[in-house]
Design an enzyme around this catalytic site. Structure first.
Site, PDB file in Angstrom:
ATOM      1  N   SER A 131    -120.100  13.071 165.075  1.00 22.06           N
ATOM      2  CA  SER A 131    -119.639  12.045 164.138  1.00 22.06           C
ATOM      3  C   SER A 131    -118.483  11.193 164.655  1.00 22.06           C
ATOM      4  O   SER A 131    -118.124  10.201 164.016  1.00 22.06           O
ATOM      5  CB  SER A 131    -119.262  12.678 162.801  1.00 22.06           C
ATOM      6  N   TYR A 144    -118.836  12.189 152.099  1.00 21.53           N
ATOM      7  CA  TYR A 144    -119.117  11.977 153.525  1.00 21.53           C
ATOM      8  C   TYR A 144    -120.616  12.034 153.764  1.00 21.53           C
ATOM      9  O   TYR A 144    -121.286  12.969 153.310  1.00 21.53           O
ATOM     10  CB  TYR A 144    -118.395  13.048 154.330  1.00 21.53           C
TER      11      TYR A 144
END
Length: 381
Positions: A83, A169
């Site tokens: 990420s 998220y």
């Protein structure tokens, strides 16, 4: 007389050289103390650590990039960033906005007409890029394997919060953000990254698609069973977690974020754009890609901001009006992982310090942050 002058100058430089050597030795001691126990505790085969202080870079390499072939880690070893890739996606989107190709106030239907009138079309691009579009999940469902199924998924998605009020998220959220950016640029996402953004950042060994010539540098990751693995393809993999890079390139990227002024105008402005804060969630300020913390920043705050509640929960988000320029002392960070890799990047522009930690095993965020925080304490001394 000239020989005497040279000798005198050399003597004057000796204290500086001794001081520099002592500083390097102290830094090595601090990094070893943080990294070696971490690797032992979590059975991490290899790590590449890079530190920048006032523009000077130091590399610390540990263990193996491939246990099977006994290849040591170096600063040029390629690791999957997971990420941390989102910071590149955000920079590309900021670049597209700076070129007038998109606006963060736009909605998905402008670039994907198939989504017009759907619930996802009520969210703005900014809300997609900051995970505040309405509660998109952490991962794209397994049954979504191509663009047609992706469009069906978003057309039928039901939010559980109004856009701009909650943060969850989400790879689908920033994945769609990157996908729309590429459409605005009239390009494939990987082509835009590798053909435009990465070269403009001055990076030489960073890829979405690792070319054959670079494959010898590509580390193997190791899963929880210590099986050698690499990332699997998937919808929005490139946009959300697909970048592979080295410690040498990543510390250059960090230096570009610490001092964007050394970049050419379009990319300089794009990097600076990713430092704007848009939402506050507890002690965390969410920008595009990077997550921010106002000084002073404690270990507890950093671990909470990268903990389970923030990564999986639906958290109340307060929009910053106007969007916030980070005050002096702001700390920026991002974690990342794939099935066999774990990454952490941290920098404090006001102090001109940054840390890159790349590993070929996914180990707990709390351990990464504790190690980086300990190293950061040494850099501040």
């Amino acid at each position: 007389m000239r020989l005497h002058a040279i000798a005198f100058a050399s003597l004057c430089l000796l204290p500086l050289a001794a001081s520099a050597a002592a500083d390097t030795a102290a830094l090595r001691e601090a990094v070893d103390k943080a990294i070696k126990p971490l690797m032992a505790q979590h059975d991490v085969p290899g790590m590449a650590v890079a530190i920048t202080v006032d523009g000077k870079t130091t590399f610390f390499n540990y263990g193996l990039a491939s246990k099977e072939k006994n290849i040591p880690v170096s600063e040029n070893t390629l690791f999957e960033l997971g990420s941390v890739s989102k910071t590149f996606t955000a920079t590309l989107a900021c670049y597209a906005q700076g070129q007038g190709k998109l606006s963060f106030d736009d909605h998905p239907g402008k670039y994907l007409p198939q989504l017009k009138g759907s619930a996802i079309d009520r969210a703005s691009l900014l809300e997609l890029g900051t995970y505040t579009a309405g509660g998109l999940p952490l991962q794209m469902p397994d049954e979504v394997t191509d663009d047609a199924q992706m469009l069906d998924y978003f057309r039928n998605w039901t939010p559980n919060a109004p856009p701009g009020t909650r943060r969850r998220y989400s790879n689908p959220s920033i994945g769609l953000f990157g996908h729309l950016t590429a459409r605005a640029l009239q390009s494939d996402f990987a082509d835009a990254m590798e053909g435009q953004l990465i070269p403009a950042l001055g990076l030489k060994h960073t890829y979405i698609r690792v070319p054959a010539a670079a494959m010898p540098d590509y580390a193997w990751g190791y899963n929880s069973a210590n099986k050698a693995v690499r990332v699997n393809p998937g919808v929005f993999d490139a946009e959300a977690y697909g970048v592979k890079s080295s410690a040498a390139d990543m510390i250059r990227f960090v230096q570009a974020n610490i001092d964007p002024g050394r970049l050419a105008a379009p990319i300089r402005e794009a990097v600076a754009c990713t430092h704007t804060g848009y939402f506050r969630i507890g002690d965390t300020v969410q920008g595009l890609g990077w997550e921010q913390y106002r000084a002073p920043v404690s270990l507890v705050q950093l671990q909470a901001g990268n903990g389970e509640k923030m990564s999986r929960g639906l958290n109340e988000a307060t929009r910053l009006k106007p969007p916030q320029t980070p005050p002096p002392g702001t700390l920026f960070n991002k974690t990342g992982a794939t099935g066999g890799f774990g990454a952490y990047v941290l920098f404090v522009p006001a102090q001109r310090v940054g840390i890159v930690m790349l590993a070929n095993k996914n180990y707990p965020n709390a351990a990464r942050i504790e190690a980086a925080h300990a190293i950061l304490g040494q850099l501040r001394n």
